[in-house]
Structure formats: structure tokens, C-alpha cells
Design a protein around this motif. Structure first.
Motif, PDB file in Angstrom:
ATOM      1  N   TRP A  41       0.901   6.465   9.299  1.00  8.54           N
ATOM      2  CA  TRP A  41       0.952   7.199  11.030  1.00  8.54           C
ATOM      3  C   TRP A  41      -0.638   7.080  11.561  1.00  8.54           C
ATOM      4  CZ3 TRP A  41       4.415   8.750   7.686  1.00  8.54           C
ATOM      5  CH2 TRP A  41       5.777   8.290   7.656  1.00  8.54           C
ATOM      6  N   ASP A  52      -2.421  -4.342   8.630  1.00 11.61           N
ATOM      7  CA  ASP A  52      -1.769  -3.151   7.897  1.00 11.61           C
ATOM      8  C   ASP A  52      -1.423  -2.788   6.900  1.00 11.61           C
ATOM      9  OD1 ASP A  52      -1.084  -1.127  10.143  1.00 11.61           O
ATOM     10  OD2 ASP A  52       0.383  -2.659  11.009  1.00 11.61           O
ATOM     11  N   VAL A  56      -1.882   0.268   1.822  1.00 12.25           N
ATOM     12  CA  VAL A  56      -1.234   0.496   0.238  1.00 12.25           C
ATOM     13  C   VAL A  56      -2.425   0.840  -0.012  1.00 12.25           C
ATOM     14  CG1 VAL A  56      -0.469  -0.805  -1.048  1.00 12.25           C
ATOM     15  CG2 VAL A  56       0.212  -1.452   0.542  1.00 12.25           C
ATOM     16  N   VAL A 113       1.903  -6.648  -5.009  1.00 13.51           N
ATOM     17  CA  VAL A 113       2.227  -6.265  -4.276  1.00 13.51           C
ATOM     18  C   VAL A 113       1.489  -6.200  -2.713  1.00 13.51           C
ATOM     19  CG1 VAL A 113       3.776  -5.153  -2.215  1.00 13.51           C
ATOM     20  CG2 VAL A 113       4.476  -5.279  -4.501  1.00 13.51           C
TER      21      VAL A 113
ATOM     22  N   PHE B   4      10.773   6.704  14.715  1.00 16.26           N
ATOM     23  CA  PHE B   4      10.075   8.268  13.760  1.00 16.26           C
ATOM     24  C   PHE B   4       9.534   7.202  13.154  1.00 16.26           C
ATOM     25  CE2 PHE B   4      13.406   8.930  11.502  1.00 16.26           C
ATOM     26  CZ  PHE B   4      13.152   8.468  10.085  1.00 16.26           C
ATOM     27  N   PRO B   6       6.649   4.387  11.498  1.00 17.40           N
ATOM     28  CA  PRO B   6       5.417   3.525  12.258  1.00 17.40           C
ATOM     29  C   PRO B   6       5.810   2.621  12.338  1.00 17.40           C
ATOM     30  CG  PRO B   6       4.940   4.252   9.841  1.00 17.40           C
ATOM     31  CD  PRO B   6       5.961   5.395   9.672  1.00 17.40           C
ATOM     32  N   HIS B   7       4.721   1.846  12.790  1.00 15.04           N
ATOM     33  CA  HIS B   7       5.353  -0.054  14.229  1.00 15.04           C
ATOM     34  C   HIS B   7       4.085  -0.518  12.876  1.00 15.04           C
ATOM     35  CE1 HIS B   7       8.620   1.769  16.578  1.00 15.04           C
ATOM     36  NE2 HIS B   7       6.907   2.694  17.230  1.00 15.04           N
ATOM     37  N   LEU B   8       4.513  -1.427  12.094  1.00 17.53           N
ATOM     38  CA  LEU B   8       3.545  -1.858  11.286  1.00 17.53           C
ATOM     39  C   LEU B   8       3.972  -3.447  11.286  1.00 17.53           C
ATOM     40  CD1 LEU B   8       4.264   0.119   8.394  1.00 17.53           C
ATOM     41  CD2 LEU B   8       2.915   0.437   9.560  1.00 17.53           C
ATOM     42  N   ASP B   9       2.524  -4.444  10.777  1.00 20.47           N
ATOM     43  CA  ASP B   9       2.941  -5.780  11.485  1.00 20.47           C
ATOM     44  C   ASP B   9       3.861  -6.049  10.593  1.00 20.47           C
ATOM     45  OD1 ASP B   9       1.226  -5.800   8.941  1.00 20.47           O
ATOM     46  OD2 ASP B   9      -0.726  -6.207   9.934  1.00 20.47           O
ATOM     47  N   ASN B  11       3.606  -7.420   8.003  1.00 24.32           N
ATOM     48  CA  ASN B  11       3.316  -7.349   5.749  1.00 24.32           C
ATOM     49  C   ASN B  11       4.085  -5.779   6.209  1.00 24.32           C
ATOM     50  OD1 ASN B  11       1.947  -9.515   4.952  1.00 24.32           O
ATOM     51  ND2 ASN B  11       0.141  -8.898   6.049  1.00 24.32           N
ATOM     52  N   TYR B  14       5.766  -5.346   2.378  1.00 19.84           N
ATOM     53  CA  TYR B  14       5.019  -5.366   1.330  1.00 19.84           C
ATOM     54  C   TYR B  14       4.775  -3.777   1.738  1.00 19.84           C
ATOM     55  CZ  TYR B  14       4.815  -9.980   1.079  1.00 19.84           C
ATOM     56  OH  TYR B  14       4.790 -11.189   0.264  1.00 19.84           O
ATOM     57  N   ILE B  15       4.993  -2.980   2.667  1.00 24.59           N
ATOM     58  CA  ILE B  15       3.347  -1.949   2.300  1.00 24.59           C
ATOM     59  C   ILE B  15       4.882  -0.610   2.292  1.00 24.59           C
ATOM     60  CG2 ILE B  15       2.860  -0.236   3.771  1.00 24.59           C
ATOM     61  CD1 ILE B  15       2.128  -2.122   5.896  1.00 24.59           C
ATOM     62  N   TRP B  16       6.244  -1.053   2.152  1.00 22.32           N
ATOM     63  CA  TRP B  16       7.631   0.062   2.641  1.00 22.32           C
ATOM     64  C   TRP B  16       7.823   0.268   1.180  1.00 22.32           C
ATOM     65  CZ3 TRP B  16       7.989   3.978   4.990  1.00 22.32           C
ATOM     66  CH2 TRP B  16       6.847   3.498   6.551  1.00 22.32           C
ATOM     67  N   ALA B  17       7.355  -1.241   0.372  1.00 21.78           N
ATOM     68  CA  ALA B  17       7.724  -1.797  -0.989  1.00 21.78           C
ATOM     69  C   ALA B  17       7.134  -1.312  -1.833  1.00 21.78           C
ATOM     70  CB  ALA B  17       7.649  -3.006  -1.347  1.00 21.78           C
ATOM     71  N   CYS B  18       5.781  -0.920  -1.472  1.00 23.92           N
ATOM     72  CA  CYS B  18       4.584   0.000  -2.563  1.00 23.92           C
ATOM     73  C   CYS B  18       4.681   1.267  -2.205  1.00 23.92           C
ATOM     74  CB  CYS B  18       3.000  -0.168  -1.692  1.00 23.92           C
ATOM     75  SG  CYS B  18       2.958  -1.649  -2.383  1.00 23.92           S
ATOM     76  N   TYR B  19       5.158   1.841  -1.225  1.00 20.04           N
ATOM     77  CA  TYR B  19       5.149   3.152  -0.910  1.00 20.04           C
ATOM     78  C   TYR B  19       6.956   4.017  -1.609  1.00 20.04           C
ATOM     79  CZ  TYR B  19       1.402   4.759   1.209  1.00 20.04           C
ATOM     80  OH  TYR B  19      -0.196   4.443   1.555  1.00 20.04           O
TER      81      TYR B  19
END
Lengths: 245, 55
Positions: A41, A52, A56, A113, B4, B6-9, B11, B14-19
Motif C-alpha cells: 500500500w 508494481d 513481490v 512468479v 480497500f 491496493p490499486h496495482l498495475d 502485473n 502475479y503479485i497476488w499469486a506471490c502473497y
């Protein structure tokens, strides 16, 4: 040596870990949560690092640190058992292995990933960094399989300790693989001889996240060690009961 | 998209997959370890009871 023996007492360890483990769980969860909040955030995206997708980093890099640190800790614990035969050192090495494998798997999976949108590939078989970390995962799994294959606790501890110590040579190879060989992976940007190359806005959340992962890992190791001590005590009592019957 | 988050680009997946992987692996490790410790402690407790009954 006397100090080592004092720390190696299982009764003292159980008393210490009884309050230290919950404290580590709480602090670890809080720091990981803070790192997550900062990483997703708060910190600005870095266009130089692909936008972004660099977010990661706040899970991949701590996982990579933990993968190497946990194997080093397992090798040190194994060495301690091998030289001084402290049972608690063997218990620690045994507890670290499955958790080290978990964080190494997390490092590999998140790296893969991250690699797809950054390098255009999930995996590169001739990349020294990727292959040395994959080898680390096999070392953790091999350590667990080797211990499980032995017919006595003493043999399991000895065989496991030898594998853990020899496999320790892989840790510096992982660290310096990006300097010694060609790799898609970027060079080190935090732990370098000239100090961190990363901007403070990214560095602090990353360091706090790394500390959080370390504390959580420590708490989990202590919990598994406590479980192993209780299991060994139960086995001794069972043997005593059977001998008395 | 839920406000609520975050606004991500482009990718974001991929970011949500990692988390998500982090949540599954670390959460799974915590649950597995806690369950194992509880099982070991109760097994020792049962042995203590058997020991007392025998003596």
C-alpha cells in the motif's frame, strides 16, 4: 563449553521457550503485517524495477534470506551435535529442516512468479542462482528423508549431521552465484561489501519484513523442538513402562 | 475491485499469486507445527497418566 552445556539443557530450554516462542510469534506476525502493508500500500512503485511487480520483493527476499540462514543454522546445530553430542542441537537441526524447506519452496515459487513478467520465463535450467536454491530445497528434503530412513535415533542424527555439514558448502555458492556465473537474477542490493544499494523507502520495510520472518521462523523452530522433546520423553516413558511390565 | 485493496498495475495477478503462496505456505506451516506440538504434549500427558496408574 560450560555456557554451551547450560543452554543445551532441555528443562531450561522448555522454560525459556515457554515465554519466548509466544513473544516471537506476536512480534513476527506484527512485523510481517507491517511489511506487507508497507509493501502493498505505502511504498511507491519503481518503474526501473518493472513497476508494481517489485512489490513481490517484500515476500521473496525475506524467504530467500530465511532459506540460506535456516540451512546455515541447521549446519551449525549439526556440527554442535557432531562434536559435543548435545541432544538439543540434534533436536534443533531436525526442527529446522521442514521449516527451512517451506521457506525455500516459498523463495523458489515467488521467484518463479516474479520471473515470468520480468524475464519472460518461469524458470531457467542453466541459471546458477535458481539451480543452487533448488539444490538447497533438495538438501532439506534429502536431510528429512535420510533421517526417516535410519532405524535408530543415533544413526539418524549422525547421517543427518554429515549431510547438513557437507551441504553447507551450497550456501556461499547461492550467495555468490550471481557474481561468479551468468544469471538472469539481479546482483545483491542489500548485503553488499559497499553497503545497501537500495533506497531507504524500500530498504526499511524489507529489513523489518526480514526480521518478522526470522522471528516467526524462530518461534516455529522452538515449538517443533518442544514437540520433539515431549515426543522423546513419551517414548522413554513407554519404554520404561514396557520394561517394567 | 474492492476499494480497500491496493490499486496495482497489469502485473497485479502475479503479485497476488506471490502473497497467496506466502499465506498458504507460512499459514500451513504455523497450523501444522501447532497441531504437532499439541499432539505431542497430549501424548506425553497420556503416558504420564499410564505411568501413574502402573506405579
Amino acid at each position: 563449553m560450560g555456557m554451551l552445556s547450560a543452554f543445551a539443557n532441555p528443562h531450561r530450554f522448555l522454560a525459556l521457550s515457554n515465554w519466548l516462542a509466544p513473544l516471537f510469534y506476536a512480534l513476527g506476525a506484527a512485523l510481517i503485517g507491517w511489511g506487507l502493508w508497507q509493501g502493498l500500500w505505502i511504498v511507491p512503485k519503481d518503474e526501473y524495477q518493472g513497476g508494481d511487480i517489485m512489490r513481490v520483493m517484500f515476500i521473496h527476499v525475506p524467504a530467500a534470506w530465511l532459506a540460506m540462514a535456516s540451512y546455515s543454522a541447521m549446519a551449525v546445530a549439526s556440527f554442535t551435535w557432531f562434536i559435543w553430542r548435545h541432544e538439543l542441537a540434534d533436536i534443533a537441526a531436525k526442527a529446522i529442516a521442514p521449516l527451512g524447506a517451506t521457506w525455500t519452496a516459498l523463495c523458489l515459487a515467488t521467484g518463479s512468479v516474479w520471473g515470468k513478467p520480468t524475464w519472460g520465463t518461469w524458470w531457467q535450467w542453466d541459471d546458477a542462482r535458481m539451480m543452487s536454491v533448488l539444490f538447497l530445497l533438495f538438501l532439506f528434503l534429502g536431510y528429512m528423508a535420510l533421517r526417516a530412513a535410519m532405524d535408530s535415533r543415533q544413526k539418524a542424527a549422525r547421517a543427518g549431521a554429515i549431510l547438513a555439514m557437507v551441504g553447507g558448502l551450497n550456501v556461499p555458492l547461492i550467495k555468490f552465484s550471481v557474481d561468479m556465473f551468468t544469471s538472469l537474477h539481479q546482483d545483491s542490493s542489500v548485503i553488499t561489501s559497499e553497503g545497501p544499494k537500495m533506497a531507504a523507502v524500500y530498504l526499511w520495510p524489507l529489513l523489518m519484513s526480514g526480521l518478522g520472518h526470522s522471528l516467526l521462523f524462530g518461534a516455529l523452530v522452538m515449538t517443533l523442538m518442544r514437540a520433539e522433546i515431549w515426543t522423546r520423553r513419551a517414548a522413554r516413558q513407554r519404554a520404561r513402562l514396557l520394561a517394567g511390565a | 475491485m474492492i476499494d480497500f485493496l491496493p490499486h496495482l498495475d497489469k502485473n497485479a495477478a502475479y503479485i497476488w499469486a506471490c502473497y497467496g503462496l506466502g499465506l498458504v505456505l507460512i499459514g500451513g506451516a504455523v497450523i501444522g507445527v501447532v497441531l504437532k506440538a499439541r499432539a505431542a504434549k497430549s501424548a506425553l500427558g497420556r503416558m504420564n497418566v499410564s505411568d501413574e496408574d502402573a506405579s
